[in-house]
Design an enzyme around this catalytic site. Sequence first.
Site, mmCIF file in Angstrom:
data_model
loop_
_atom_site.group_PDB
_atom_site.id
_atom_site.type_symbol
_atom_site.label_atom_id
_atom_site.label_comp_id
_atom_site.label_asym_id
_atom_site.label_seq_id
_atom_site.Cartn_x
_atom_site.Cartn_y
_atom_site.Cartn_z
ATOM 1 N N ARG A 196 64.771 32.258 58.956
ATOM 2 C CA ARG A 196 64.692 30.835 59.278
ATOM 3 C C ARG A 196 65.340 30.580 60.635
ATOM 4 O O ARG A 196 66.160 31.357 61.105
ATOM 5 C CB ARG A 196 65.338 29.982 58.188
ATOM 6 N N LYS A 233 67.553 19.517 55.002
ATOM 7 C CA LYS A 233 67.212 18.124 54.698
ATOM 8 C C LYS A 233 68.333 17.435 53.932
ATOM 9 O O LYS A 233 68.602 16.258 54.128
ATOM 10 C CB LYS A 233 65.912 18.079 53.894
ATOM 11 N N GLU A 251 58.507 20.356 50.705
ATOM 12 C CA GLU A 251 58.854 19.494 49.583
ATOM 13 C C GLU A 251 59.077 18.092 50.178
ATOM 14 O O GLU A 251 59.866 17.950 51.115
ATOM 15 C CB GLU A 251 60.142 20.001 48.928
#
Length: 554
Positions: free
Chosen positions: A262, A272, A36
Site C-alpha cells: 500500500r 478512512k 468500501e
Amino acid sequence: MEENKTILKNFIQKIIEEDLAAGKNNGKVITRFPPEPNGYLHIGHAKSICLNFGLAKQYDGVTHLRFDDTNPEKEEVEYAESIKTDVKWLGFDWGDKLFYASDYFEKLYDYAVLLIEKELAYVDSLDSEKIREYRGTLTEPGKASPYRNRSVKENLELFAKMRAGEFKEGECVLRAKIDMASPNINMRDPVLYRIKFASHHRTGDKWCIYPMYDYAHALSDAIEKITHSVCTLEFEDHRPLYNWCVEKTEIDAQPQQIEFARLNLTYVVMSKRKLLRLVKEGYVSGWDDPRMPTISGVRRRGYTPQAIHEFAARIGVAKADSIVDYALLEYCLREDLNRRAQRRMVVLDPLKLTIKNYPDDQVEWFDAENNPEDLSMGTRKIPFSKHVYIEKEDFMVDPPKKYFRLSPGGEVRLKHAYYVKCVDYKTDEAGNVTEVICEYDPKSKGGWTEDGRKVKGTSHWVSASHAIKIEVRLYNNLFLKENPEEDGDFIKNLNKDSLEILTSAIAEESLADAKPEERFQFLRQGYFCVDSKESSKEKPVFNRTVTLKDSFKI
Ligand code: ATP
Ligand code: MG
C-alpha cells in the site's frame, strides 16, 4: 527514463502476461476496484485505481467498480457517490460495470447453504468472546467449538432462522469448517455470516445477517469472473481463505489474488477511519478540506489527475511496504502545472508604490505571455499606471547584502513594464513602510533599456486602479511529523499553522472571471486554484496548490 518505464514490467504485469501466454481465463483480463463506501477515497486509493484501471487498459481488459457494501452500519450513499465522482475525475470509466456486493446477498446466502450441505460450514452458538478465545494464538492451535459437529439438517434450520431474524445479534454466527489447527489463523473456522439488525443503504431491512468481508469479497470476485484481484499486502494471509471460498463454492471462475504494497506518504495519515476522525472532530472543514489527502481534498486544492497518474507511475508497485516522500507528489504536480497553468500577477501582501514622474491619468497596456513554457497559450494585456502594488517583502529600507529587490536608491524591473528607482518612502508612526516613491525610466519600456543597463531584481506588481481584492489560502502540512503517528495519537501532531488566510491580496482584474477549479501560477508565489466551494465573483477565493519550489516549512 521514459524508455525504462515502458520496458520494465512490474511483477503484476509479468503475472498477467504469463497468464495471457498460457491462455488462462480465455485470454481475458478483468480487474476490479472494490472500495468500501465508508468514507471518501484518498491518494492511496488513487494508486490502486490507477493500477487496476491501468492494467485493464494496457491488456485490453475491463475494470469493474464494485462497492464492498457488506457493513451496513458504517456505509452511506454520500460516500458511494463521492467515490464515483473521484474515479471519474481521475479519468477512468467503468462503463456498465458498476456492481455492489449487496446485489449478491441472495447468491451469497445460497452459496453458504451449499457449504453447509457440503459439511463445510456450521452455525456456532459460542459468543464472540469465546470464539476469540477458542481461536488460539500464533503459537497455539485453536480449539473446536462444541457446536462444530452439528448435523447438516440442524445447521440448515439454524441458518434459516438466523436469516428469519429469530436470533439476537451475537447469539450465533455461521462459520466455515476448515481447520482449527491451521498455522494460518484466518483458516481456523472463520466467521462467514453475522447477525446485524441494521438497515442497509441499498437493501433496507431485507437482511439481518450480513456476510463477512473475506467471504463476500472472494465470492464477488468469482461471480464477476475477475481474473486478477489486486489488493494490498495485509490480505496476503487471507489468500488461502480467498481460494478456499472460491473453490468450495464451485463457482466457475479462477480469480487470482495478487498483493502489492500500500502507499504510505510522509506527513499524511491515510486510513478512512483516521480521516473520518479529523472530519468528525472538526480538525478540518470536511472530507474535501484542501489539507486532506482525500481525492476530493486534493482536487479542491488544485491537484490535477495527470499529476496523480504520473506519481502513481513513478512509485510503481512493490511487494514491500515503504513510505514515499510527499515531495515526490509535489514534484509531479509542479511539472504538470508548469505546463498547463496560465501565469498571473498577484500581490499577496501589498505595499503601495507610486511613480512620481509617471503622468497622473495615463494607462499603458503591456503584453504578458500566459505561459512561457507554452507560447500557444497566448498573451494578455495588463494595465500599468502611476500607482501599483508590490509585495511588502520586495522593499527594504535597510537591506542586507545580496538583496536584489527595491531599497532606497536601488533600481528594479517591474515585470513586463519599466525599470523603477526608489527615490523616497513613507512610514506610519510605528515606522512601518506605507508607500514607496519611485521614478521610472521611460526608455525601459517592456522591462528593457536601450543602454543595456542591468538590474538584478524583477518584481511582480498590480496596477492599483485595475486590481481586485482576493482571498488567498496558504496551506502547510496538516501534521508536524513525518510519521504523524510516531508517538501514538496523530491528533497530538496536528500542525496548528496548516492554514493561513490572506484577506487582502491584490490581483489582476481578469481573475474575477476565473472558473471554479481553474488553476494559475501566481508569479513567484506558486500554483493556485479557484476554490470550488467558497469562491464567488464578489469574493474570489484561491487555494495555493503548491509552492514553486520545495519550501516545506512548519
Ligand atoms: P482504509 O484503511 O484507508 O480505510 P481500505 O483498504 O479499508 O483503506 P477499501 O475501501 O477497502 O479501503 O479499499 C479499496 C481498495 O483500495 C482496496 O483494494 C485497497 O487494497 C486499496 N487501498 C486502500 N488503501 C490503499 C493504499 N494506501 N495504497 C494502495 N491501495 C490502497
Ligand atoms: Mg477497508
